[in-house]
Design an enzyme around this catalytic site. Structure first.
Site, PDB file in Angstrom:
ATOM      1  N   HIS A 232       0.779  -1.306  -0.014  1.00  0.00           N
ATOM      2  CA  HIS A 232       0.046   0.140   0.001  1.00  0.00           C
ATOM      3  C   HIS A 232       0.798   1.277   0.055  1.00  0.00           C
ATOM      4  O   HIS A 232       2.197   1.053   0.141  1.00  0.00           O
ATOM      5  CB  HIS A 232      -0.815   0.063   1.243  1.00  0.00           C
ATOM      6  N   GLU A 313       2.747   0.056   4.231  1.00  0.00           N
ATOM      7  CA  GLU A 313       2.571   1.491   3.633  1.00  0.00           C
ATOM      8  C   GLU A 313       4.035   2.175   3.188  1.00  0.00           C
ATOM      9  O   GLU A 313       4.623   2.818   4.023  1.00  0.00           O
ATOM     10  CB  GLU A 313       1.816   2.507   4.809  1.00  0.00           C
TER      11      GLU A 313
END
Length: 350
Positions: A232, A313
Protein backbone atom coordinates in the site's frame (compact mmCIF):
# COMPACT_ATOMS: atom_id res chain seq x y z
CA UNK A 1 149.29 8.14 -50.88
CA UNK A 2 148.35 5.03 -48.91
CA UNK A 3 150.20 1.91 -48.79
CA UNK A 4 148.74 -1.60 -49.40
CA UNK A 5 149.93 -5.04 -48.42
CA UNK A 6 149.60 -8.28 -50.27
CA UNK A 7 148.40 -11.37 -48.46
CA UNK A 8 148.93 -14.94 -49.33
CA UNK A 9 145.89 -15.15 -51.55
CA UNK A 10 145.44 -11.67 -52.90
CA UNK A 11 145.49 -8.05 -52.00
CA UNK A 12 144.39 -7.00 -48.55
CA UNK A 13 142.72 -3.81 -47.36
CA UNK A 14 144.65 -0.97 -46.00
CA UNK A 15 145.41 -1.03 -42.34
CA UNK A 16 143.20 2.02 -41.63
CA UNK A 17 140.19 0.80 -43.81
CA UNK A 18 137.34 -1.03 -41.93
CA UNK A 19 136.43 -4.38 -43.27
CA UNK A 20 133.64 -3.81 -45.82
CA UNK A 21 131.81 -7.12 -45.51
CA UNK A 22 131.65 -7.11 -41.69
CA UNK A 23 130.52 -3.51 -41.68
CA UNK A 24 127.59 -4.30 -44.00
CA UNK A 25 126.69 -7.26 -41.91
CA UNK A 26 126.63 -5.19 -38.78
CA UNK A 27 124.50 -2.53 -40.43
CA UNK A 28 122.03 -5.10 -41.65
CA UNK A 29 121.84 -6.69 -38.25
CA UNK A 30 121.31 -3.32 -36.59
CA UNK A 31 118.57 -2.46 -39.01
CA UNK A 32 116.87 -5.79 -38.36
CA UNK A 33 116.85 -5.05 -34.67
CA UNK A 34 115.93 -1.37 -34.84
CA UNK A 35 112.98 -1.68 -37.24
CA UNK A 36 110.95 -4.11 -35.08
CA UNK A 37 111.74 -2.09 -31.99
CA UNK A 38 110.66 1.09 -33.68
CA UNK A 39 107.47 -0.53 -34.91
CA UNK A 40 106.74 -1.91 -31.44
CA UNK A 41 107.34 1.53 -29.94
CA UNK A 42 104.99 3.16 -32.44
CA UNK A 43 102.25 0.62 -31.75
CA UNK A 44 102.69 1.14 -28.02
CA UNK A 45 102.38 4.87 -28.48
CA UNK A 46 99.16 4.38 -30.46
CA UNK A 47 97.75 2.17 -27.73
CA UNK A 48 98.52 4.79 -25.09
CA UNK A 49 97.31 7.63 -27.29
CA UNK A 50 93.88 5.94 -27.87
CA UNK A 51 92.64 7.08 -24.39
CA UNK A 52 93.34 10.72 -25.21
CA UNK A 53 90.54 13.12 -26.23
CA UNK A 54 92.04 13.58 -29.67
CA UNK A 55 91.81 9.89 -30.38
CA UNK A 56 88.31 9.50 -28.97
CA UNK A 57 86.25 10.53 -32.06
CA UNK A 58 87.89 7.93 -34.24
CA UNK A 59 87.59 5.22 -31.60
CA UNK A 60 83.91 6.03 -30.76
CA UNK A 61 83.00 6.21 -34.40
CA UNK A 62 84.43 2.75 -34.89
CA UNK A 63 82.53 1.48 -31.85
CA UNK A 64 79.28 3.04 -33.07
CA UNK A 65 79.70 1.39 -36.45
CA UNK A 66 80.30 -2.00 -34.92
CA UNK A 67 77.24 -4.03 -33.72
CA UNK A 68 77.00 -4.54 -29.96
CA UNK A 69 78.42 -7.72 -28.59
CA UNK A 70 75.91 -10.55 -28.69
CA UNK A 71 73.58 -8.81 -31.16
CA UNK A 72 73.01 -9.71 -34.80
CA UNK A 73 74.83 -7.79 -37.47
CA UNK A 74 72.98 -4.80 -38.84
CA UNK A 75 70.41 -5.66 -41.48
CA UNK A 76 67.24 -4.10 -42.99
CA UNK A 77 65.08 -6.39 -40.85
CA UNK A 78 66.87 -5.33 -37.69
CA UNK A 79 66.50 -1.61 -38.39
CA UNK A 80 62.77 -1.84 -39.17
CA UNK A 81 61.92 -3.58 -35.91
CA UNK A 82 61.69 -7.14 -37.21
CA UNK A 83 62.94 -9.31 -34.38
CA UNK A 84 65.99 -11.53 -35.01
CA UNK A 85 65.72 -15.29 -34.89
CA UNK A 86 67.04 -15.26 -31.36
CA UNK A 87 66.42 -11.99 -29.53
CA UNK A 88 69.16 -10.80 -27.18
CA UNK A 89 68.32 -11.27 -23.53
CA UNK A 90 68.70 -7.56 -22.80
CA UNK A 91 66.88 -6.21 -25.86
CA UNK A 92 63.92 -3.92 -25.20
CA UNK A 93 60.83 -5.34 -26.98
CA UNK A 94 59.18 -3.16 -29.57
CA UNK A 95 55.65 -2.09 -28.51
CA UNK A 96 53.03 -3.96 -30.56
CA UNK A 97 51.12 -1.85 -33.03
CA UNK A 98 47.86 -3.56 -32.01
CA UNK A 99 47.14 -4.13 -28.30
CA UNK A 100 46.52 -7.73 -27.32
CA UNK A 101 42.89 -8.74 -27.21
CA UNK A 102 41.27 -8.70 -23.78
CA UNK A 103 40.42 -12.25 -22.72
CA UNK A 104 36.66 -12.83 -22.80
CA UNK A 105 34.89 -12.72 -19.46
CA UNK A 106 33.54 -16.13 -18.60
CA UNK A 107 30.00 -15.90 -17.21
CA UNK A 108 29.38 -17.46 -13.82
CA UNK A 109 28.48 -21.12 -13.87
CA UNK A 110 25.46 -20.49 -11.68
CA UNK A 111 23.11 -17.63 -10.90
CA UNK A 112 24.65 -17.15 -7.48
CA UNK A 113 27.04 -14.41 -8.57
CA UNK A 114 24.34 -12.28 -10.22
CA UNK A 115 21.40 -12.85 -7.90
CA UNK A 116 20.87 -10.25 -5.18
CA UNK A 117 21.87 -11.17 -1.64
CA UNK A 118 19.64 -11.74 1.35
CA UNK A 119 20.12 -9.46 4.33
CA UNK A 120 23.52 -10.39 5.66
CA UNK A 121 25.23 -10.29 2.27
CA UNK A 122 25.05 -13.97 1.22
CA UNK A 123 24.38 -14.47 -2.52
CA UNK A 124 21.28 -16.43 -3.49
CA UNK A 125 20.99 -19.15 -6.07
CA UNK A 126 18.07 -19.34 -8.46
CA UNK A 127 16.76 -22.23 -6.36
CA UNK A 128 16.77 -20.41 -3.01
CA UNK A 129 12.96 -20.30 -2.82
CA UNK A 130 12.14 -23.39 -4.84
CA UNK A 131 9.02 -25.02 -3.44
CA UNK A 132 7.90 -21.86 -1.61
CA UNK A 133 4.78 -19.90 -2.54
CA UNK A 134 4.27 -16.19 -1.89
CA UNK A 135 0.97 -14.31 -2.07
CA UNK A 136 1.41 -10.64 -3.03
CA UNK A 137 -1.61 -8.39 -2.59
CA UNK A 138 -1.42 -5.08 -4.53
CA UNK A 139 -3.68 -2.71 -2.62
CA UNK A 140 -6.86 -1.45 -4.36
CA UNK A 141 -7.48 -1.67 -8.12
CA UNK A 142 -7.22 0.96 -10.88
CA UNK A 143 -10.81 0.18 -11.86
CA UNK A 144 -12.32 0.81 -8.41
CA UNK A 145 -13.10 4.42 -9.35
CA UNK A 146 -15.65 3.16 -11.85
CA UNK A 147 -17.28 0.68 -9.47
CA UNK A 148 -18.09 2.64 -6.36
CA UNK A 149 -21.31 0.73 -5.71
CA UNK A 150 -19.59 -2.61 -5.70
CA UNK A 151 -16.63 -1.56 -3.55
CA UNK A 152 -18.83 0.20 -0.99
CA UNK A 153 -20.62 -3.04 -0.11
CA UNK A 154 -20.05 -4.07 3.52
CA UNK A 155 -18.26 -7.33 4.35
CA UNK A 156 -17.69 -9.19 7.63
CA UNK A 157 -14.11 -9.06 8.96
CA UNK A 158 -14.74 -11.01 12.15
CA UNK A 159 -14.89 -8.24 14.73
CA UNK A 160 -16.62 -5.63 12.52
CA UNK A 161 -18.03 -4.88 9.12
CA UNK A 162 -16.18 -2.75 6.58
CA UNK A 163 -16.32 -1.66 2.94
CA UNK A 164 -15.43 -4.29 0.38
CA UNK A 165 -12.57 -2.09 -0.88
CA UNK A 166 -11.71 1.56 -1.50
CA UNK A 167 -10.22 3.59 -4.33
CA UNK A 168 -7.04 4.33 -2.41
CA UNK A 169 -5.17 7.60 -2.40
CA UNK A 170 -2.96 9.46 -4.90
CA UNK A 171 -0.26 12.11 -5.17
CA UNK A 172 -1.20 15.74 -5.77
CA UNK A 173 -0.22 15.21 -9.40
CA UNK A 174 -2.67 12.31 -9.77
CA UNK A 175 -0.40 9.26 -9.55
CA UNK A 176 -2.69 6.74 -7.88
CA UNK A 177 -1.99 4.30 -5.11
CA UNK A 178 -3.41 1.49 -7.25
CA UNK A 179 -0.88 2.23 -10.00
CA UNK A 180 1.94 2.36 -7.48
CA UNK A 181 1.06 -0.89 -5.73
CA UNK A 182 0.76 -2.82 -8.99
CA UNK A 183 4.12 -1.59 -10.25
CA UNK A 184 6.04 -2.37 -7.05
CA UNK A 185 4.32 -5.74 -6.65
CA UNK A 186 5.17 -6.79 -10.18
CA UNK A 187 8.79 -5.80 -9.65
CA UNK A 188 8.95 -7.79 -6.42
CA UNK A 189 7.36 -10.77 -8.14
CA UNK A 190 10.09 -10.75 -10.78
CA UNK A 191 12.81 -10.86 -8.14
CA UNK A 192 11.13 -13.64 -6.18
CA UNK A 193 10.46 -15.76 -9.26
CA UNK A 194 14.14 -15.42 -10.19
CA UNK A 195 14.93 -16.96 -6.82
CA UNK A 196 12.70 -19.94 -7.51
CA UNK A 197 9.48 -18.93 -5.73
CA UNK A 198 5.95 -19.41 -6.98
CA UNK A 199 4.29 -16.00 -6.75
CA UNK A 200 0.53 -15.45 -6.84
CA UNK A 201 -1.04 -11.99 -7.05
CA UNK A 202 -4.39 -11.29 -5.40
CA UNK A 203 -5.11 -9.10 -8.45
CA UNK A 204 -3.06 -7.99 -11.43
CA UNK A 205 -5.43 -5.43 -12.95
CA UNK A 206 -7.00 -8.47 -14.58
CA UNK A 207 -10.44 -7.75 -13.17
CA UNK A 208 -12.69 -4.70 -13.33
CA UNK A 209 -12.58 -3.95 -9.61
CA UNK A 210 -11.67 -5.41 -6.22
CA UNK A 211 -11.35 -8.03 -4.94
CA UNK A 212 -12.98 -7.35 -1.61
CA UNK A 213 -10.82 -7.38 1.52
CA UNK A 214 -12.21 -10.70 2.76
CA UNK A 215 -11.36 -12.36 -0.56
CA UNK A 216 -7.88 -10.84 -0.44
CA UNK A 217 -7.39 -12.34 3.03
CA UNK A 218 -8.45 -15.80 1.84
CA UNK A 219 -6.21 -15.62 -1.23
CA UNK A 220 -3.17 -16.76 0.77
CA UNK A 221 -4.81 -19.99 1.86
CA UNK A 222 -6.31 -20.50 -1.60
CA UNK A 223 -2.81 -20.31 -3.13
CA UNK A 224 -1.35 -22.56 -0.40
CA UNK A 225 1.06 -19.72 0.25
CA UNK A 226 3.76 -19.83 2.92
CA UNK A 227 3.48 -16.08 3.45
CA UNK A 228 1.45 -13.11 2.24
CA UNK A 229 2.12 -9.40 1.97
CA UNK A 230 -0.14 -6.49 1.05
CA UNK A 231 1.48 -3.45 -0.62
CA UNK A 232 0.00 0.00 0.00
CA UNK A 233 0.79 3.71 0.03
CA UNK A 234 -0.64 6.01 2.67
CA UNK A 235 -2.74 9.15 2.34
CA UNK A 236 -1.69 10.87 5.57
CA UNK A 237 -1.27 14.53 6.47
CA UNK A 238 0.85 16.51 4.01
CA UNK A 239 3.33 17.38 6.75
CA UNK A 240 4.00 13.72 7.62
CA UNK A 241 6.42 11.45 5.81
CA UNK A 242 7.96 7.99 5.97
CA UNK A 243 6.86 4.36 5.76
CA UNK A 244 5.51 1.88 8.26
CA UNK A 245 4.63 -1.80 8.49
CA UNK A 246 1.28 -3.00 9.89
CA UNK A 247 1.14 -6.35 11.70
CA UNK A 248 -1.97 -8.25 12.85
CA UNK A 249 -3.14 -8.04 16.44
CA UNK A 250 -4.55 -11.11 18.07
CA UNK A 251 -8.19 -11.23 17.08
CA UNK A 252 -10.50 -14.14 17.90
CA UNK A 253 -13.98 -13.08 16.87
CA UNK A 254 -16.51 -14.48 14.42
CA UNK A 255 -14.66 -15.47 11.25
CA UNK A 256 -11.41 -14.08 12.52
CA UNK A 257 -8.76 -16.01 14.41
CA UNK A 258 -5.24 -14.67 14.08
CA UNK A 259 -3.78 -16.67 16.98
CA UNK A 260 -1.56 -18.83 14.77
CA UNK A 261 -0.20 -16.04 12.61
CA UNK A 262 0.55 -13.24 15.11
CA UNK A 263 4.06 -14.41 16.04
CA UNK A 264 5.34 -15.25 12.54
CA UNK A 265 3.71 -12.10 11.17
CA UNK A 266 5.54 -10.06 13.79
CA UNK A 267 8.84 -11.62 12.71
CA UNK A 268 8.02 -10.82 9.08
CA UNK A 269 7.15 -7.26 10.07
CA UNK A 270 10.53 -6.69 11.68
CA UNK A 271 12.36 -8.14 8.68
CA UNK A 272 10.32 -6.04 6.28
CA UNK A 273 10.86 -2.82 8.21
CA UNK A 274 14.63 -3.27 8.30
CA UNK A 275 14.97 -4.52 4.73
CA UNK A 276 12.78 -1.80 3.22
CA UNK A 277 14.61 0.92 5.13
CA UNK A 278 17.98 -0.44 3.98
CA UNK A 279 16.93 -0.77 0.35
CA UNK A 280 15.23 2.62 -0.05
CA UNK A 281 16.62 4.90 2.64
CA UNK A 282 13.03 5.89 3.44
CA UNK A 283 12.68 6.99 7.09
CA UNK A 284 10.17 5.52 9.50
CA UNK A 285 6.84 7.35 9.48
CA UNK A 286 6.87 10.39 11.73
CA UNK A 287 3.09 10.86 11.88
CA UNK A 288 1.85 7.36 12.73
CA UNK A 289 3.09 4.10 14.28
CA UNK A 290 6.27 3.80 16.33
CA UNK A 291 9.70 3.02 14.92
CA UNK A 292 8.08 2.03 11.65
CA UNK A 293 5.83 -0.61 13.22
CA UNK A 294 2.10 -0.65 13.93
CA UNK A 295 -0.25 -3.38 15.16
CA UNK A 296 -3.92 -3.24 14.19
CA UNK A 297 -7.09 -5.27 14.66
CA UNK A 298 -9.36 -3.41 12.22
CA UNK A 299 -8.03 -4.59 8.85
CA UNK A 300 -9.96 -7.38 7.19
CA UNK A 301 -6.99 -8.38 5.07
CA UNK A 302 -5.14 -9.31 8.28
CA UNK A 303 -7.98 -10.45 10.51
CA UNK A 304 -9.15 -13.12 8.10
CA UNK A 305 -5.77 -14.38 6.93
CA UNK A 306 -4.71 -17.89 7.89
CA UNK A 307 -1.10 -17.49 6.69
CA UNK A 308 1.49 -15.04 8.10
CA UNK A 309 0.74 -11.65 6.58
CA UNK A 310 1.59 -7.96 7.00
CA UNK A 311 0.81 -4.68 5.24
CA UNK A 312 3.41 -2.11 4.20
CA UNK A 313 2.56 1.56 3.70
CA UNK A 314 5.57 2.46 1.55
CA UNK A 315 5.29 6.20 2.09
CA UNK A 316 2.85 9.10 2.31
CA UNK A 317 1.61 10.07 -1.15
CA UNK A 318 0.25 13.36 0.21
CA UNK A 319 3.75 14.44 1.23
CA UNK A 320 5.70 16.13 -1.57
CA UNK A 321 9.06 14.52 -0.70
CA UNK A 322 7.59 11.03 -0.40
CA UNK A 323 5.56 11.54 -3.58
CA UNK A 324 8.69 12.50 -5.51
CA UNK A 325 10.40 9.30 -4.44
CA UNK A 326 7.40 7.07 -5.07
CA UNK A 327 6.93 8.34 -8.63
CA UNK A 328 10.57 7.51 -9.46
CA UNK A 329 10.84 4.09 -11.18
CA UNK A 330 14.34 3.56 -9.79
CA UNK A 331 13.11 4.11 -6.25
CA UNK A 332 10.19 1.74 -6.86
CA UNK A 333 12.70 -0.90 -7.92
CA UNK A 334 14.52 -0.38 -4.63
CA UNK A 335 11.21 -0.70 -2.79
CA UNK A 336 10.53 -3.99 -4.58
CA UNK A 337 14.02 -5.19 -3.68
CA UNK A 338 13.45 -4.43 -0.02
CA UNK A 339 10.16 -6.30 -0.06
CA UNK A 340 11.58 -9.32 -1.90
CA UNK A 341 14.60 -9.51 0.39
CA UNK A 342 12.41 -9.47 3.49
CA UNK A 343 10.20 -12.25 2.18
CA UNK A 344 13.26 -14.27 1.20
CA UNK A 345 14.78 -13.85 4.63
CA UNK A 346 11.50 -14.86 6.26
CA UNK A 347 11.29 -18.05 4.19
CA UNK A 348 14.93 -19.06 4.58
CA UNK A 349 15.62 -18.25 8.24
CA UNK A 350 13.99 -19.08 11.51
Amino acid sequence: MTRTTQGPVGPTRRADEPPRRSTLLRATTAAAVLVPLSLAGWLGWQAVSSDSPSAAPTTRAAEAAAPPAGSPTGSPAATTGTPPATAPATATPTAPTTPPATPPVTPPATAEATTPAVPGGQPMAATTLTGRTVLLDPGHNPGNFKHTTEINRQVDIGNARKECDTTGTSTNAGYTEAEYTLDVTRRAREILVARGATVVLAQDADRAWGPCIDERARAGAAAHADVALSVHADGGPAGGSGFHVIMPAKVVAGKADTSAIVAPSHRLGLLLRDSFHTATGEPYADYVASQGLDTRSDLGGLNLSSVPKVFIECGNMRNSADAKRMTDPQWRQQAAQGIADALTAFLTTR
